[in-house]
Design a protein around this motif. Structure first.
Motif, short mmCIF file in Angstrom:
data_model
loop_
_atom_site.label_atom_id
_atom_site.label_comp_id
_atom_site.label_asym_id
_atom_site.label_seq_id
_atom_site.Cartn_x
_atom_site.Cartn_y
_atom_site.Cartn_z
N ASP A 1 3.86 10.28 -9.46
CA ASP A 1 3.11 10.58 -10.68
C ASP A 1 2.43 11.95 -10.62
O ASP A 1 2.43 12.71 -11.59
CB ASP A 1 2.06 9.50 -10.95
CG ASP A 1 2.68 8.16 -11.34
OD1 ASP A 1 3.89 8.11 -11.66
OD2 ASP A 1 1.94 7.15 -11.29
N ARG A 2 1.85 12.27 -9.45
CA ARG A 2 1.21 13.58 -9.29
C ARG A 2 2.24 14.70 -9.43
O ARG A 2 1.97 15.72 -10.08
CB ARG A 2 0.52 13.68 -7.93
CG ARG A 2 -0.86 13.07 -7.88
CD ARG A 2 -1.62 13.46 -6.61
NE ARG A 2 -0.88 13.22 -5.39
CZ ARG A 2 -0.88 12.08 -4.71
NH1 ARG A 2 -1.57 11.06 -5.15
NH2 ARG A 2 -0.18 11.95 -3.60
N ARG B 1 4.14 5.77 -5.34
CA ARG B 1 4.15 5.85 -6.81
C ARG B 1 3.15 6.90 -7.29
O ARG B 1 3.44 7.68 -8.20
CB ARG B 1 3.80 4.47 -7.39
CG ARG B 1 3.72 4.43 -8.91
CD ARG B 1 5.10 4.44 -9.52
NE ARG B 1 5.26 5.66 -10.29
CZ ARG B 1 6.38 6.08 -10.81
NH1 ARG B 1 7.49 5.43 -10.64
NH2 ARG B 1 6.44 7.19 -11.49
N LEU B 2 1.98 6.93 -6.67
CA LEU B 2 0.98 7.94 -7.04
C LEU B 2 1.48 9.35 -6.74
O LEU B 2 1.23 10.27 -7.51
CB LEU B 2 -0.34 7.66 -6.31
CG LEU B 2 -1.10 6.41 -6.75
CD1 LEU B 2 -2.29 6.14 -5.82
CD2 LEU B 2 -1.55 6.54 -8.19
N ALA B 3 2.18 9.51 -5.63
CA ALA B 3 2.74 10.83 -5.29
C ALA B 3 3.76 11.26 -6.33
O ALA B 3 3.78 12.42 -6.75
CB ALA B 3 3.37 10.79 -3.90
N HIS C 1 9.97 16.24 -6.03
CA HIS C 1 9.86 15.06 -6.87
C HIS C 1 11.02 14.10 -6.61
O HIS C 1 10.82 12.88 -6.50
CB HIS C 1 9.82 15.46 -8.36
CG HIS C 1 9.77 14.29 -9.29
ND1 HIS C 1 10.90 13.77 -9.88
CD2 HIS C 1 8.73 13.53 -9.70
CE1 HIS C 1 10.56 12.74 -10.63
NE2 HIS C 1 9.25 12.57 -10.54
N ARG D 1 0.84 -1.20 0.00
CA ARG D 1 0.00 0.00 0.00
C ARG D 1 0.88 1.25 0.00
O ARG D 1 0.60 2.22 -0.71
CB ARG D 1 -0.94 0.01 1.20
CG ARG D 1 -2.10 -0.97 1.08
CD ARG D 1 -3.13 -0.79 2.20
NE ARG D 1 -2.59 -0.99 3.53
CZ ARG D 1 -2.50 -2.15 4.17
NH1 ARG D 1 -2.92 -3.25 3.57
NH2 ARG D 1 -2.00 -2.22 5.38
N THR E 1 2.42 1.78 -3.43
CA THR E 1 1.41 2.31 -4.36
C THR E 1 1.17 3.80 -4.10
O THR E 1 1.12 4.59 -5.04
CB THR E 1 0.10 1.52 -4.22
OG1 THR E 1 0.36 0.15 -4.55
CG2 THR E 1 -0.98 2.08 -5.13
N ALA E 2 1.04 4.17 -2.84
CA ALA E 2 0.82 5.58 -2.51
C ALA E 2 2.01 6.43 -2.92
O ALA E 2 1.84 7.54 -3.45
CB ALA E 2 0.55 5.73 -1.01
#
Length: 181
Positions: free
Chosen positions: A55-56, A51-53, A108, A45, A48-49
């Motif tokens: 990407d954002r 990776r989303l950060a 980033h 989890r 995944t979080a």
């Protein structure tokens, strides 16, 4: 009894040491594996979080770079129209956005590092679980474990694919080294 309070406890644990005082090592190891599964689920989890950060952040940086180009074009248009103060204002806005991008790029990099660290932790957890599963299979079979025995490893397919790719890359590097030598 909980065996682990942190994910690092799983990675650094010595299974033999944990099991030596247990009256039923098989049952204890089953509990340990359950706790490892919970830790791995949490790690997934987190990965995944993270990776989303990342990407954002990438999307935000891309959007801001588009704004930089727009302010640059506006400055050019203003200057071509003889409006130097309008051009200065557009260039000032462009500079503000460039400064913002510099800060976003730093964030980033930090987010990317966090993502990579979490991925490494997840892989380490998977490896430790594979060790525990091998040890459990040995205990159930009724013989002492040898850490180098080749039992089927459990874990995510993507983890195994990643390991296979790393092994293949290492083999290729060794072949090239041997050919060069």
């Amino acid at each position: 009894m909980n065996y682990f309070s942190r994910l690092t406890d799983i990675v650094t644990c010595n299974l033999s040491q944990l099991l030596k005082d247990e009256t039923d090592p098989v049952q204890a190891l089953e509990k340990i594996i359950e706790e490892m599964d919970q830790g791995i689920a949490g790690a997934r989890r987190s990965v995944t979080a993270a990776r989303l950060a990342v990407d954002r952040m990438e999307g935000e940086i891309s959007e801001r770079r588009t704004q930089i180009m727009a302010w640059q074009n506006r400055a050019k248009t203003e200057l071509q129209g003889g409006n130097e103060s309008g051009a200065r204002l557009a260039l000032a806005r462009k500079t503000e956005v460039e400064d913002l991008v510099a800060g976003l790029q730093q964030q980033h990099r930090a987010a990317q590092n966090t993502f990579e660290q979490l991925q490494t932790t997840e892989r380490a957890l998977e490896s430790k679980k594979a060790e525990a599963v091998r040890k459990l299979a040995s205990l159930r079979a009724g013989y002492a474990t040898d850490e180098t025995e080749d039992f089927p490893q459990e874990g995510g397919i993507s983890l195994q694919q990643d390991r296979n790719e790393r092994i293949n890359a290492d083999l290729d590097a060794l072949r090239k080294e041997l050919l060069a030598g």
